[in-house]
Design a protein around this motif. Structure first.
Motif, PDB file in Angstrom:
ATOM      1  N   ASP A  86       0.858  -0.978   0.098  1.00 41.88           N
ATOM      2  CA  ASP A  86       0.128  -0.044   0.094  1.00 41.88           C
ATOM      3  C   ASP A  86       0.869   1.210  -0.038  1.00 41.88           C
ATOM      4  O   ASP A  86       1.550   1.585   1.151  1.00 41.88           O
ATOM      5  CB  ASP A  86      -0.894   0.053   1.231  1.00 41.88           C
ATOM      6  N   GLY A  87       0.925   2.000  -1.255  1.00 37.46           N
ATOM      7  CA  GLY A  87       1.967   3.090  -1.471  1.00 37.46           C
ATOM      8  C   GLY A  87       3.113   2.780  -1.787  1.00 37.46           C
ATOM      9  O   GLY A  87       4.025   3.843  -1.764  1.00 37.46           O
ATOM     10  N   PHE A  88       3.573   1.562  -2.048  1.00 36.64           N
ATOM     11  CA  PHE A  88       4.702   1.397  -2.659  1.00 36.64           C
ATOM     12  C   PHE A  88       4.457   0.417  -4.070  1.00 36.64           C
ATOM     13  O   PHE A  88       3.835  -0.532  -3.766  1.00 36.64           O
ATOM     14  CB  PHE A  88       5.674   0.685  -1.806  1.00 36.64           C
ATOM     15  N   PRO A  89       5.015   0.644  -5.149  1.00 33.36           N
ATOM     16  CA  PRO A  89       5.719   1.504  -5.556  1.00 33.36           C
ATOM     17  C   PRO A  89       5.214   2.919  -5.839  1.00 33.36           C
ATOM     18  O   PRO A  89       3.776   2.935  -6.198  1.00 33.36           O
ATOM     19  CB  PRO A  89       6.383   0.932  -6.792  1.00 33.36           C
ATOM     20  N   ARG A  90       5.696   4.203  -5.904  1.00 33.29           N
ATOM     21  CA  ARG A  90       5.288   5.139  -6.175  1.00 33.29           C
ATOM     22  C   ARG A  90       5.848   5.841  -7.583  1.00 33.29           C
ATOM     23  O   ARG A  90       5.472   6.689  -7.856  1.00 33.29           O
ATOM     24  CB  ARG A  90       5.833   6.381  -5.109  1.00 33.29           C
ATOM     25  N   ASN A  91       6.988   5.084  -8.003  1.00 30.57           N
ATOM     26  CA  ASN A  91       7.727   5.488  -9.491  1.00 30.57           C
ATOM     27  C   ASN A  91       8.125   4.269 -10.061  1.00 30.57           C
ATOM     28  O   ASN A  91       8.058   3.091  -9.501  1.00 30.57           O
ATOM     29  CB  ASN A  91       8.404   6.685  -9.219  1.00 30.57           C
ATOM     30  N   GLU A  92       8.490   4.469 -11.192  1.00 31.07           N
ATOM     31  CA  GLU A  92       9.002   3.146 -11.932  1.00 31.07           C
ATOM     32  C   GLU A  92      10.231   2.366 -11.304  1.00 31.07           C
ATOM     33  O   GLU A  92      10.202   1.514 -11.329  1.00 31.07           O
ATOM     34  CB  GLU A  92       9.240   3.606 -13.473  1.00 31.07           C
ATOM     35  N   ALA A  95       9.056   0.376  -8.868  1.00 29.76           N
ATOM     36  CA  ALA A  95       8.524  -0.891  -9.364  1.00 29.76           C
ATOM     37  C   ALA A  95       9.548  -1.908  -9.717  1.00 29.76           C
ATOM     38  O   ALA A  95       9.407  -3.094  -9.304  1.00 29.76           O
ATOM     39  CB  ALA A  95       7.515  -0.470 -10.295  1.00 29.76           C
ATOM     40  N   LYS A  96      10.856  -1.530 -10.212  1.00 32.76           N
ATOM     41  CA  LYS A  96      11.819  -2.192 -10.517  1.00 32.76           C
ATOM     42  C   LYS A  96      12.252  -2.685  -9.368  1.00 32.76           C
ATOM     43  O   LYS A  96      12.581  -4.048  -8.968  1.00 32.76           O
ATOM     44  CB  LYS A  96      12.714  -1.628 -11.252  1.00 32.76           C
ATOM     45  N   ILE A  97      12.328  -2.014  -8.319  1.00 32.91           N
ATOM     46  CA  ILE A  97      12.945  -2.551  -6.966  1.00 32.91           C
ATOM     47  C   ILE A  97      12.169  -3.523  -6.232  1.00 32.91           C
ATOM     48  O   ILE A  97      12.601  -4.610  -5.961  1.00 32.91           O
ATOM     49  CB  ILE A  97      13.274  -1.214  -6.148  1.00 32.91           C
ATOM     50  N   LEU A  98      10.939  -3.255  -6.329  1.00 33.67           N
ATOM     51  CA  LEU A  98       9.811  -4.605  -5.688  1.00 33.67           C
ATOM     52  C   LEU A  98      10.030  -5.660  -6.358  1.00 33.67           C
ATOM     53  O   LEU A  98      10.147  -6.646  -5.977  1.00 33.67           O
ATOM     54  CB  LEU A  98       8.499  -3.749  -6.038  1.00 33.67           C
ATOM     55  N   GLU A 153       4.238  10.740 -11.738  1.00 31.83           N
ATOM     56  CA  GLU A 153       5.010   9.478 -11.592  1.00 31.83           C
ATOM     57  C   GLU A 153       4.163   8.192 -12.178  1.00 31.83           C
ATOM     58  O   GLU A 153       4.414   7.183 -12.776  1.00 31.83           O
ATOM     59  CB  GLU A 153       5.448   9.286 -10.379  1.00 31.83           C
ATOM     60  N   SER A 154       2.775   8.546 -12.293  1.00 30.11           N
ATOM     61  CA  SER A 154       1.523   7.453 -12.423  1.00 30.11           C
ATOM     62  C   SER A 154       1.745   6.832 -13.419  1.00 30.11           C
ATOM     63  O   SER A 154       1.706   5.724 -13.680  1.00 30.11           O
ATOM     64  CB  SER A 154       0.259   7.853 -11.886  1.00 30.11           C
ATOM     65  N   GLY A 155       1.880   7.535 -14.621  1.00 31.97           N
ATOM     66  CA  GLY A 155       1.984   6.833 -16.066  1.00 31.97           C
ATOM     67  C   GLY A 155       2.803   5.768 -16.149  1.00 31.97           C
ATOM     68  O   GLY A 155       2.612   4.691 -16.692  1.00 31.97           O
ATOM     69  N   SER A 156       4.272   6.172 -15.762  1.00 31.24           N
ATOM     70  CA  SER A 156       5.090   5.087 -16.081  1.00 31.24           C
ATOM     71  C   SER A 156       4.958   3.844 -15.061  1.00 31.24           C
ATOM     72  O   SER A 156       5.298   2.686 -15.486  1.00 31.24           O
ATOM     73  CB  SER A 156       6.506   5.658 -15.762  1.00 31.24           C
ATOM     74  N   ASN A 159       1.942   1.978 -16.655  1.00 28.44           N
ATOM     75  CA  ASN A 159       2.931   1.149 -17.900  1.00 28.44           C
ATOM     76  C   ASN A 159       3.615   0.041 -17.429  1.00 28.44           C
ATOM     77  O   ASN A 159       3.481  -1.085 -18.193  1.00 28.44           O
ATOM     78  CB  ASN A 159       3.379   2.112 -18.927  1.00 28.44           C
ATOM     79  N   PHE A 160       4.382   0.236 -16.744  1.00 34.60           N
ATOM     80  CA  PHE A 160       5.185  -0.943 -16.274  1.00 34.60           C
ATOM     81  C   PHE A 160       4.311  -2.068 -15.669  1.00 34.60           C
ATOM     82  O   PHE A 160       4.747  -3.581 -16.027  1.00 34.60           O
ATOM     83  CB  PHE A 160       5.874  -0.574 -14.970  1.00 34.60           C
ATOM     84  N   TYR A 161       3.273  -1.938 -15.362  1.00 34.00           N
ATOM     85  CA  TYR A 161       2.438  -3.248 -14.649  1.00 34.00           C
ATOM     86  C   TYR A 161       1.185  -3.498 -15.615  1.00 34.00           C
ATOM     87  O   TYR A 161       0.281  -4.010 -15.220  1.00 34.00           O
ATOM     88  CB  TYR A 161       1.648  -2.869 -13.308  1.00 34.00           C
ATOM     89  N   LYS A 162       1.423  -2.975 -16.941  1.00 33.83           N
ATOM     90  CA  LYS A 162       0.247  -3.287 -17.630  1.00 33.83           C
ATOM     91  C   LYS A 162      -0.334  -4.444 -18.029  1.00 33.83           C
ATOM     92  O   LYS A 162      -1.543  -4.767 -18.047  1.00 33.83           O
ATOM     93  CB  LYS A 162       0.248  -2.638 -19.092  1.00 33.83           C
ATOM     94  N   ASN A 163       0.528  -5.585 -17.535  1.00 33.01           N
ATOM     95  CA  ASN A 163       0.075  -6.915 -17.881  1.00 33.01           C
ATOM     96  C   ASN A 163      -0.860  -7.387 -16.470  1.00 33.01           C
ATOM     97  O   ASN A 163      -1.548  -8.530 -16.545  1.00 33.01           O
ATOM     98  CB  ASN A 163       1.115  -7.729 -18.119  1.00 33.01           C
ATOM     99  N   LYS A 164      -0.502  -6.627 -15.521  1.00 28.80           N
ATOM    100  CA  LYS A 164      -1.101  -6.921 -14.103  1.00 28.80           C
ATOM    101  C   LYS A 164      -2.234  -6.309 -13.622  1.00 28.80           C
ATOM    102  O   LYS A 164      -2.670  -6.325 -12.488  1.00 28.80           O
ATOM    103  CB  LYS A 164      -0.184  -7.363 -13.239  1.00 28.80           C
ATOM    104  N   LEU A 165      -2.472  -5.214 -14.381  1.00 30.01           N
ATOM    105  CA  LEU A 165      -3.179  -4.162 -14.017  1.00 30.01           C
ATOM    106  C   LEU A 165      -4.677  -4.559 -13.992  1.00 30.01           C
ATOM    107  O   LEU A 165      -5.284  -5.183 -14.803  1.00 30.01           O
ATOM    108  CB  LEU A 165      -2.996  -2.914 -14.795  1.00 30.01           C
TER     109      LEU A 165
END
Ligand code: AMP
Length: 188
Positions: A86-92, A95-98, A153-156, A159-165
């Protein structure tokens, strides 16, 4: 095991819905914002480091917040049927770190929920919460900054998660939203 990311602007109801899901499905909520607020209340070195950043509505640095997340995961591992971020990730980059952290723990994200609420409603909710909870970051100036950062930040991230969104309207009563969410999770 179900691992979820709760994505959405400040005030969209991520925290409320995470708590309801945690109760219903025994999936452990990890809220980086809540952990940081707790550190501030305890006046720890970490709390002192992030206090002004949070009051301004800016983002805490990626490495710092990644450490917070790793520690929480290590503490809560095997307590439930998975995690709600909840509240992570906040940027692309986060998301990679996660992804890296989850891979190292042999975990995988099941779903990314994007809670959508129109801006006017978000501002209304955050101002009301500011009065009730006295959060240092729920005031008009800071809200504007947090929403601006989310916009940037939200767009990227999406997009990073487009297959799981999974996009879900966050408007309506908490119960209505929770019912819609539960249906989706039950199908996983
Ligand atoms: P939240 O409770 O999720 O609204 O977070 C409150 C504040 O904590 C944010 O406005 C940021 O200053 C900080 N914060 C929480 N999570 C993160 C994150 N993933 N990355 C950077 N800063 C964060």
């Amino acid at each position: 095991m179900i691992n979820l990311v709760f994505f959405g602007p400040p005030g969209s109801g991520k925290g409320t819905q995470s708590e309801l899901l945690q109760e219903a499905f025994n999936i452990i909520q990890i809220s980086t914002g809540e952990i940081l607020r707790h550190e501030i209340a305890l006046k720890t070195p970490l709390g002192k480091e992030v206090e002004d950043i949070i009051s301004r509505g800016d983002l805490v640095s990626d490495p710092l917040v990644a450490e917070v997340l790793k520690k929480a995961l290590a503490e809560k591992m095997s307590q439930g049927n998975g995690f709600i971020f909840d509240g992570f990730p906040r940027n692309e980059n986060q998301a990679k770190i996660l992804e890296e952290i989850l891979t190292s723990l042999n975990l995988e994200l099941s779903l990314v929920i994007n809670l959508k609420v129109k801006e006017e409603e978000l501002i209304k909710r955050l101002l009301i919460r500011g009065e009730i909870e006295k959060r240092s970051d729920d005031n008009p100036e800071t809200i504007k900054n947090r929403l601006k950062i989310y916009e940037t930040e939200s767009g990227s991230v999406i997009n990073f998660y487009k297959n799981k969104l999974f996009e879900l309207s966050g408007e309506g009563s908490p119960d209505e939203i929770f019912n819609r969410l539960s249906d989706t999770i039950n199908k996983l």
